[in-house]
Structure formats: structure tokens, C-alpha cells
Design an enzyme around this catalytic site. Sequence first.
Site, PDB file in Angstrom:
ATOM      1  N   PRO A 290       6.006 -39.320  94.337  1.00  0.00           N
ATOM      2  CG  PRO A 290       4.400 -39.709  95.973  1.00  0.00           C
ATOM      3  CD  PRO A 290       4.650 -38.998  94.714  1.00  0.00           C
ATOM      4  CD  GLU A 291       6.403 -43.814  89.543  1.00  0.00           C
ATOM      5  OE1 GLU A 291       7.179 -44.659  89.093  1.00  0.00           O
ATOM      6  OE2 GLU A 291       5.461 -43.344  88.895  1.00  0.00           O
TER       7      GLU A 291
ATOM      8  CE  LYS B  69       6.207 -47.301  93.875  1.00  0.00           C
ATOM      9  NZ  LYS B  69       4.919 -47.844  93.387  1.00  0.00           N
TER      10      LYS B  69
ATOM     11  CG  ASN C  91       0.291 -45.773  86.642  1.00  0.00           C
ATOM     12  OD1 ASN C  91       0.474 -46.794  85.979  1.00  0.00           O
ATOM     13  ND2 ASN C  91      -0.792 -45.032  86.520  1.00  0.00           N
TER      14      ASN C  91
END
Length: 289
Positions: free
Chosen positions: A2-3, A52, A191
Site C-alpha cells: 500500500p503506497e 494513500k 517508505n
Amino acid sequence: MPEGHTIHRLARQFNDVFAGQRLEAASPQGRFAAGAKRITGQELLQAEARGKQLFLHFDHQLTLRVHLGLYGAWDFGGDENFRGASSIGAPRRIGERELGAEAGEYSGPPAPVGAVRLRLVSQHGWADLRGPSVCELITESEFATQLAKLGPDPLAIEPESEAVFRETVMAKGTPIATLLMDQSVLAGVGNVYRAELLFRARLNPWLPGTKLSTGELTTLWADAVVLLERGVRDGRIITTEPEDRQRNETLHYVYKRNGLPCLKCGTVVELSEIAGRKLYYCPNCQRAN
DNA sequence: TCTGTATGTCAAA
DNA sequence: TTGACCTACAGAC
């Protein structure tokens, strides 16, 4: 994974298979029972992704806001219109097994497995949501409030997006590594993209936003657009260029490659922590100037 | 069976 | 800066 790219793929999936249809909703797990009741019978007008967050707009003026957090995922299944079950979100086994469509006949969704917060069902298929950090129905004004909190999204470019991004970064003394993960500065980067964008730009992660040049930020923004668009296309984050990938299957330059040689210079990739998140970088390619 | 981990975010201290 | 929360799974015991 999930980005931002994941959420934009989800919006596309929802528009493809559910938009324009009246849906049934349920919360097998029970935690969204009241919301599911309010969705049932409504038509999904449009799905929309920002950063997101996923927004499903229904025809009773209410919008479902979903944030997958670290663990959330959607699983889809249905008849031939769904063309094979798929799972989008954090890595999951559930939902990836073959479902009705494969057997040639679709006789409705399977019994829910695990903690299904929300199940949406149309005539032709279903979607199961597990583990979201946010799943709520909001009004139009609450939707506007949510959008206002987000910085420019490289996958939803507006006329001033790049300039807004540049100016926001240059106004802050916070390390660029932290700014890239700040959703009010740049929406959709997480990240993995953070580490890879900095490496590709050969930027030192601790450089304060104020020290970056217009040129560096223009390049960074353009690269974010390139990488996130590839993510949407591929369904996963691949940031290495083909020439750097030839000898192995390495998909990232530095993310989770701590202790391994940098693909560009051979220096050992390091792992540090910044603002509570892991930060991977090459101390040589990204040394401070 | 237990522990650690994950691509995220927020509130409390 | 830390802990809490959402969930499932891999690997250790």
C-alpha cells in the site's frame, strides 16, 4: 503493497467492476455493520484515489473513505467480468486462491475468511476489505477536509502540483527523507519510494528541505511521477533500471538491501532510522556534499 | 504456540 | 519519541 500506486490501482479496479452499479454491503467481522447498512442499495458513482486514501462516492452523497494502513488489503472475485480473482494491498494469501470464476461458474461470493471488515457485492462480483486503519462513511464537506490535508499527488497532477511541492519542501528545515513521507508535502509516497527516490537523485537523506535547489526538487518530483506511474502499471514497486537489473532480480537499489553492495558503486548499503521508520541508503552515492 | 515483522498514521507523554 | 492500533504470516521453539 500500500503506497500510492496501490490505491490508484484499486480506484481503477473499483471503477472497472463496480461503478454505476447498486451494491450490497456487509461487515462479516461486525466492526463496520452500521456503515455497511447505509451503503447497501446505493449506487457507486465513482472511485477516487488521493495519496494513500481511497474514496468511494455513492449516490446518497456519502463517501466511503478507506486507508489500508500497513496491513490492509482488498480481495476481489466474481464471474468472467472480473477476469480472475485478485488481491490488492498488503501481501496476502487469502483471496489469491482460485475462486468461482476459475471453475467456470460463479455462484456468489465465498464464505468470508478471517476478519472481513467490509464486503461489497454486485451482481457480478465481490470485494472484501481486511485490516484497514480507516473505513468510514463521510459527508462531502468531510471529504473536502480530507483532501485539504494532502499535498500534491504525483498520480493526480494538478496545474500547480510541482511548484507546490517544491515550495513546501524549500520552506522546511526538516530532513528531506522525512518530508518525502509527510503526506501533507507529497501524497502517496511511502517508505519504499522514499528510499528509492533519494537514491536515484543521489540525495543525502538528512539534507534539510531548505538546502535543496529548485532543480533538484524538479527532478525529484519528475522521478516520483515516473516511479509511481510504473507502480500503477506493474502492480508493484520496481525502481531499478533494466541495466542495473540484468544480473539479478533486484527490484530496488537500497530498500531492504542493507549489508549488500550498492548496485552502482559497491559500497555496503546502510540501514538507519528516521522519525521511527527504517531508512535505507548508500553512504557513498548519497553522501552529503 | 509464540515472536517478530510489514510498503502507515495518530495521539499521548 | 513512544506506544497503540489494524491483520496475517513466516520462522523459531
